[in-house]
Design an enzyme around this catalytic site. Sequence first.
Site: not given
Length: 380
Positions: A117, A141, A167, A249, A273
């Site tokens: 992440s 992100y 994402t 995603k 999520h």
Amino acid sequence: MYLHGLQGQIPPFTTDATALGASARAHLDAGAFGYVAGAAGSGATHRANREAFDRRRLVPRMLTDATHRDLRTRVLGSTLPAPVLLAPIGVQSIVHPDGEPATARAAASLGVPTILSTASSHTLEQVAEAAGDGPRWFQLYWPNDDEVCASILARARRAGYSTLVVTLDTWTLAWRPQDLDQAYLPFIRGIGTAIPFSDPAFRAGLARSPEEDLQAAVLRWVATFTGTDRSWDRLPFLRRHWDGPIVLKGIQHPGDALRAAEAGMDGIVVSNHGGRQVDGAVASLDALPRVVEALDRAGSRMEVLFDSGVRTGSDVLKALALGARAVLLGRPYAYGLAHAGEAGVRHVLRSLLADLDLTLGLTGHRSPAELGPDDLWEHP
């Protein structure tokens, strides 16, 4: 395990993936547990994810010569030992001090890809070193600053991350009562910010370094990583700065899946999520067959992955039967990390893979490729 029992040895903690959350709670403070286990709003989407799995039942077939199984699966051109990846979970240091490097080591030891992440507690270079030769993907992100975005992507490629997972559903945080009730958000404490705080483009926008002025760095992080939704015409920017596969995603609607295919994306993750973003949203498993059907009708070869609600080997099989190529495992491995760090993640992952292998055979299949919709019955 049974043989070890003859010497009085039992597993370090439960092998029941549905019970991991309850047992992990004793290892975590209230803020950390709420952050990992919590969901948006009333938790309706989180519950719907599990209900969708429960409504669908596997239909075992007999005398299929399933004595020997092969879990290997091709995903985006690479062969994985099983159709399982570790989902991107941020701020893992709130769960265990070893955090993301421990997860990466455990996954690498089994050849399972881990998806790091952007909200990691450790830099992407540190996690890459921990993973060694293990397969690793990077989750983005999407920053509001193009220079920061390009810099982070370049670092990820240099560090050996093969696939980019973008994402889309978390451009701002949802209403999450478990976190709000405790006023708990790790990022504003400088936790889960290791990647941007170590990035030269991000640091260039600060008067003083994060080490010298944490509050200013946190404020820049907020402005850089929250509050801006993108549009489809921004995807070419990612392609210019990433020369490997790109996966989107957070896809739930067939129309969005088709737009991703039209934009030349290599894959999608059908995901809500884990119920953390939209309260009352469709369960991911309910969305999956509609997405797959739409792509099939369009003749798209884009790969479909799945997450949200996966706990057991039978869950994996159900998602594969509905058209997913592989699944992402999330909260269970975080709970394993809470129990015992690297060894805990490995225990959870080995348990899932063993469960998957046994259930695949006992339902009459020799490989994941043999699964299809006819292997399921759905109860209303």
